[in-house]
Design an enzyme around this catalytic site. Structure first.
Site, short mmCIF file in Angstrom:
data_model
loop_
_atom_site.label_atom_id
_atom_site.label_comp_id
_atom_site.label_asym_id
_atom_site.label_seq_id
_atom_site.Cartn_x
_atom_site.Cartn_y
_atom_site.Cartn_z
N GLY A 190 70.62 36.91 97.24
CA GLY A 190 71.71 35.95 97.47
C GLY A 190 72.07 35.23 96.18
O GLY A 190 73.26 35.09 95.84
N GLU A 238 46.28 40.66 93.88
CA GLU A 238 46.67 39.90 92.70
C GLU A 238 48.16 39.58 92.83
O GLU A 238 48.96 40.47 93.14
CB GLU A 238 46.44 40.73 91.43
CG GLU A 238 44.99 41.00 91.13
CD GLU A 238 44.20 39.73 90.84
OE1 GLU A 238 44.78 38.79 90.25
OE2 GLU A 238 43.01 39.67 91.22
N ASP A 263 63.04 39.30 96.55
CA ASP A 263 63.76 38.05 96.81
C ASP A 263 64.78 37.76 95.70
O ASP A 263 64.59 38.16 94.55
CB ASP A 263 62.73 36.91 96.91
CG ASP A 263 63.29 35.70 97.63
OD1 ASP A 263 64.37 35.81 98.25
OD2 ASP A 263 62.65 34.64 97.59
N ASN A 278 64.06 35.95 109.18
CA ASN A 278 65.40 36.23 108.64
C ASN A 278 66.48 36.34 109.72
O ASN A 278 67.68 36.31 109.42
CB ASN A 278 65.40 37.50 107.78
CG ASN A 278 64.71 37.33 106.43
OD1 ASN A 278 64.13 38.27 105.88
ND2 ASN A 278 64.77 36.13 105.87
C1 IPE Z 1 61.19 36.79 102.14
O1 IPE Z 1 62.27 36.22 101.49
C2 IPE Z 1 61.66 37.90 103.04
C3 IPE Z 1 62.17 39.09 102.39
C4 IPE Z 1 62.26 39.29 101.11
C5 IPE Z 1 62.59 40.14 103.27
P1 IPE Z 1 63.00 34.91 102.09
O2 IPE Z 1 64.10 34.58 101.18
O3 IPE Z 1 63.33 35.12 103.51
O4 IPE Z 1 61.83 33.83 102.02
P2 IPE Z 1 61.90 32.24 101.95
O5 IPE Z 1 62.83 31.79 103.02
O6 IPE Z 1 62.38 31.88 100.60
O7 IPE Z 1 60.48 31.80 102.16
C1 IPE Z 2 65.99 38.71 99.74
O1 IPE Z 2 67.01 38.03 99.07
C2 IPE Z 2 66.52 39.70 100.74
C3 IPE Z 2 66.22 39.39 102.15
C4 IPE Z 2 65.54 38.37 102.58
C5 IPE Z 2 66.74 40.31 103.12
P1 IPE Z 2 67.57 36.68 99.67
O2 IPE Z 2 68.70 37.02 100.59
O3 IPE Z 2 66.50 35.87 100.29
O4 IPE Z 2 68.14 35.97 98.38
P2 IPE Z 2 68.05 34.43 98.03
O5 IPE Z 2 66.62 34.05 98.12
O6 IPE Z 2 68.87 33.70 99.05
O7 IPE Z 2 68.61 34.34 96.65
MG MG Z 3 65.25 34.48 99.59
#
Ligand code: IPE
Ligand code: IPE
Ligand code: MG
Length: 250
Positions: free
Chosen positions: A32, A216, A29, A77
């Site tokens: 973005g 864990e 995560d 997603n």
């Molecule tokens: C979880 O991350 C899904 C992946 C890493 C593929 P998200 O960014 O989608 O999760 P939330 O929305 O913060 O719970």
């Molecule tokens: C995780 O990074 C990747 C996917 C869910 C595909 P994010 O895209 O959720 O990045 P943030 O959480 O918006 O920073």
């Molecule tokens: Mg995310």
């Protein structure tokens, strides 16, 4: 190669080889946010995240962690902007095509878990090819959760079992944990011992709900594209300091 790099290829001396997790799961995560911090479009974070995953896979191999599962795309997603979803699907396909040869050379066995039938056709073809070509590899077991949702996985297992009962192939008394698990996407894979989530979020986001019962959990503020061997070292070190009780008195 620098001395620092060569050292990092071996298991750090403070880690106990015999107490490494057998299976590490990772919620990648923060892609973005990584991009936003640099004034870049979000997709650049995803692009960069691929390198972090490649390095983690190699590191697991170097250090002797036999199974790695990565959360690449959740069932939720799909709710993201169309351009981002399209970019991700194309990225998965491109990376899979590009890396297959190297995965063969490194003896990686790749498997995809999730509702794969709803993915773009061209991605499904690459997934099938990747899984078929590597099915007899005996190196690291690399699982990628794509269009994966833990609730959905549990529901589809329930439906399959209910159908067997309905057809008279199974008696409700025969339903136990082992049978249930054989209907999960992850059938045959051990439960994760360690879950790593990057970017500081403290939630499961629908990832491996059944399988994670006794994992864990390690959360780091590091954003996924910045997650490197040093970060992994910290996660493993934290893991080795945990006392896993499984509900018992130690
Ligand atoms: C979880 O991350 C899904 C992946 C890493 C593929 P998200 O960014 O989608 O999760 P939330 O929305 O913060 O719970
Ligand atoms: C995780 O990074 C990747 C996917 C869910 C595909 P994010 O895209 O959720 O990045 P943030 O959480 O918006 O920073
Ligand atoms: Mg995310």
């Amino acid at each position: 190669m620098t001395v620092k790099q060569s050292k990092l290829q071996e298991l750090p001396v403070d880690l106990d080889q015999n107490r490494l997790p057998h299976h590490v799961a990772v919620i990648m995560d923060g892609n973005g946010r990584w991009a936003k911090k640099r004034g870049l479009p979000r997709i650049m974070g995803h692009q960069q995240g691929v390198d972090a995953l490649k390095d983690l896979l190699r590191c697991c191999k170097d250090w002797g962690v036999p199974a790695l599962t990565a959360y690449a795309f959740s069932t939720e997603n799909w709710g993201r902007p169309l351009e981002e979803v399209d970019f991700l699907m194309t990225l998965f396909e491109r990376v899979l095509r590009r890396e297959l040869q190297e995965m063969m050379a490194e003896n990686v066995k790749i498997r995809f878990v999730g509702n794969l039938e709803s993915l773009p056709q061209s991605l499904q073809l690459e997934i099938d090819r990747g899984m078929k070509d590597t099915q007899n590899n005996r190196g690291i077991q690399f699982t990628v959760a794509t269009n994966y949702g833990g609730r959905q996985e549990i529901l589809q297992a329930c439906k399959a079992i209910a159908a067997h009962v309905h057809q008279g192939l199974l008696h409700p008394d025969d339903i136990n944990e082992e049978l249930f698990e054989s209907h999960l996407y992850t059938a045959g894979l051990s439960h994760p011992d360690l879950l790593i989530r990057t970017s500081g979020e403290m939630r499961l986001s629908n990832f491996l709900l059944w399988q994670m019962a006794y994992a864990e959990i390690y959360v780091t503020d590091t954003l996924w594209p910045d997650f490197d061997r040093t970060q992994f070292h910290l996660a493993l070190s934290a893991y080795q300091h945990r006392e896993r009780r499984f509900g018992k008195v130690m």
